[in-house]
Design an enzyme around this catalytic site. Structure first.
Site, short mmCIF file in Angstrom:
data_model
loop_
_atom_site.label_atom_id
_atom_site.label_comp_id
_atom_site.label_asym_id
_atom_site.label_seq_id
_atom_site.Cartn_x
_atom_site.Cartn_y
_atom_site.Cartn_z
N SER A 1 0.86 -1.20 0.00
CA SER A 1 0.00 0.00 0.00
C SER A 1 0.89 1.24 0.00
CB SER A 1 -0.86 0.02 1.27
OG SER A 1 -1.58 1.23 1.37
N TYR B 1 -2.32 -0.31 10.79
CA TYR B 1 -2.39 -0.74 9.38
C TYR B 1 -1.06 -0.44 8.69
CZ TYR B 1 -4.16 -1.11 4.54
OH TYR B 1 -4.36 -1.44 3.20
P1 NDP Z 1 -11.58 -5.89 0.05
O1 NDP Z 1 -12.04 -5.78 1.45
O2 NDP Z 1 -12.54 -5.59 -1.05
O3 NDP Z 1 -10.98 -7.35 -0.21
C1 NDP Z 1 -10.20 -8.02 0.75
C2 NDP Z 1 -10.13 -9.49 0.39
O4 NDP Z 1 -9.33 -10.15 1.36
C3 NDP Z 1 -11.48 -10.16 0.37
O5 NDP Z 1 -11.57 -11.00 -0.75
C4 NDP Z 1 -11.49 -11.00 1.65
O6 NDP Z 1 -12.23 -12.19 1.43
C5 NDP Z 1 -10.00 -11.32 1.78
N1 NDP Z 1 -9.62 -11.68 3.14
C6 NDP Z 1 -9.66 -10.93 4.26
N2 NDP Z 1 -9.24 -11.63 5.31
C7 NDP Z 1 -8.92 -12.87 4.84
C8 NDP Z 1 -8.42 -14.04 5.45
N3 NDP Z 1 -8.17 -14.11 6.76
N4 NDP Z 1 -8.19 -15.14 4.67
C9 NDP Z 1 -8.47 -15.09 3.35
N5 NDP Z 1 -8.92 -13.99 2.72
C10 NDP Z 1 -9.16 -12.90 3.47
O7 NDP Z 1 -10.31 -4.95 -0.05
P2 NDP Z 1 -9.30 -4.57 -1.25
O8 NDP Z 1 -9.58 -5.33 -2.46
O9 NDP Z 1 -9.23 -3.11 -1.29
O10 NDP Z 1 -7.93 -5.09 -0.58
C11 NDP Z 1 -7.04 -6.00 -1.20
C12 NDP Z 1 -5.64 -5.68 -0.72
O11 NDP Z 1 -5.26 -4.40 -1.20
C13 NDP Z 1 -5.48 -5.66 0.79
O12 NDP Z 1 -4.26 -6.24 1.14
C14 NDP Z 1 -5.46 -4.15 1.10
O13 NDP Z 1 -4.78 -3.87 2.28
C15 NDP Z 1 -4.74 -3.64 -0.13
N6 NDP Z 1 -4.92 -2.21 -0.43
C16 NDP Z 1 -6.17 -1.69 -0.69
C17 NDP Z 1 -6.31 -0.35 -0.95
C18 NDP Z 1 -7.63 0.27 -1.21
O14 NDP Z 1 -7.75 1.51 -1.13
N7 NDP Z 1 -8.67 -0.46 -1.55
C19 NDP Z 1 -5.15 0.54 -1.02
C20 NDP Z 1 -3.89 -0.12 -0.78
C21 NDP Z 1 -3.80 -1.45 -0.50
P3 NDP Z 1 -13.16 -12.94 2.51
O15 NDP Z 1 -13.73 -11.89 3.40
O16 NDP Z 1 -14.18 -13.63 1.64
O17 NDP Z 1 -12.24 -13.92 3.19
#
Ligand code: NDP
Length: 240
Positions: free
Chosen positions: A132, A145
């Site tokens: 990030s 975070y």
């Molecule tokens: P979302 O919340 O839309 O997606 C997060 C995903 O992670 C979901 O598919 C969720 O699936 C999965 N997840 C969470 N916990 C677990 C777990 N314990 N085991 C398996 N899967 C898990 O967020 P984003 O798409 O935005 O985030 C994706 C990545 O990008 C993250 O690492 C985030 O920190 C990073 N990021 C996002 C930014 C943004 O502004 N959106 C900016 C910078 C980085 P489920 O709940 O079904 O398990």
């Protein structure tokens, strides 16, 4: 057939966009998340969907080996699963710190460990870790975070150096704010509301999860001998 791509956190946001983008490109996929029904709904060809919590090393590894039996060794893993709980460090529930550390750091390390040894032996392979911009510079109310995302940057760059002689790439992607489900897990309504005000006043909103997915695919499809070590990608109007 192309080589196997493993994507964690593929049930929403970046992971879902990555799944659609790589599937369009003809890659066989292993998609992981806890909400497996959302993975199955995508109904993608040559795709295995598994209900896996990335903090559970054994379950994570078992799914990867199952997919590898069908499609061959993993050539790309995208460690994307992550959670964000924003909060003031002095008042935030330490359980939220722990969950972020477990998923955002240990989950990424688990994914790396599961594929690294094979990649070293084959002298080929790519690990993409979703970090990030909050892993490059601090943001208010992001202390815990940020700790996890600075962690991802540190571990990715160190592993990159260690894997370099084996011709294995480690790429870290550092996105800015993109509209996904990520903010929804923060428990403070005030923090969520202020975040939304920041998004609205700056005009951040052009960039989409699909832009992140296309960027990851571009980096992966560069020749194995070329490593885009770190990519920072944010909305042009993001001022921080
Ligand atoms: P979302 O919340 O839309 O997606 C997060 C995903 O992670 C979901 O598919 C969720 O699936 C999965 N997840 C969470 N916990 C677990 C777990 N314990 N085991 C398996 N899967 C898990 O967020 P984003 O798409 O935005 O985030 C994706 C990545 O990008 C993250 O690492 C985030 O920190 C990073 N990021 C996002 C930014 C943004 O502004 N959106 C900016 C910078 C980085 P489920 O709940 O079904 O398990």
């Amino acid at each position: 057939m192309k080589k196997l791509v493993v994507i964690t956190g593929a049930s929403s946001g970046f992971g879902k966009a990555l799944a659609l983008e790589f599937s369009k490109g003809g890659y066989p996929l292993l998609l992981l998340a806890r909400r497996v029904e959302l993975l199955e709904e995508l109904n993608l060809a040559n795709t295995i969907c598994e209900k896996v919590d990335v903090t559970n090393y054994e379950a994570f590894e078992k799914s990867v080996r199952k997919a590898e039996e069908l499609y061959g060794k993993t050539d790309l893993i995208i460690n994307n699963a992550g959670v964000m709980f924003l909060g003031n460090i002095a008042s935030q529930d330490p359980q939220q710190w722990q969950t972020m550390l477990d998923v955002n750091v240990m989950g990424v390390m688990n994914g790396m460990k599961i594929v690294m040894e094979d990649m070293k032996q084959r002298k080929c392979g790519t690990i993409v870790n979703i970090a990030s911009i909050a892993g490059v510079k601090p943001f208010p109310l992001h202390a815990a975070y940020c700790a996890t995302k600075y962690g991802v940057i540190g571990l990715s760059e160190t592993a990159r150096g260690e894997l370099a002689e084996h011709n294995v790439r480690v790429i870290r992607i550092c996105p800015g704010a993109v509209n996904t489900e990520l903010l929804s897990h923060t428990t403070s309504d005030e923090i969520k509301a202020n975040y939304k005000v920041w998004i609205e006043t700056t005009g951040v909103g052009s960039i989409t999860a699909n832009d992140i997915a296309k960027t990851v695919k571009f980096a992966y499809e560069m020749p194995q001998g070329v490593n885009l070590r770190e990519i920072q990608i944010a909305d042009t109007r993001q001022d921080a």
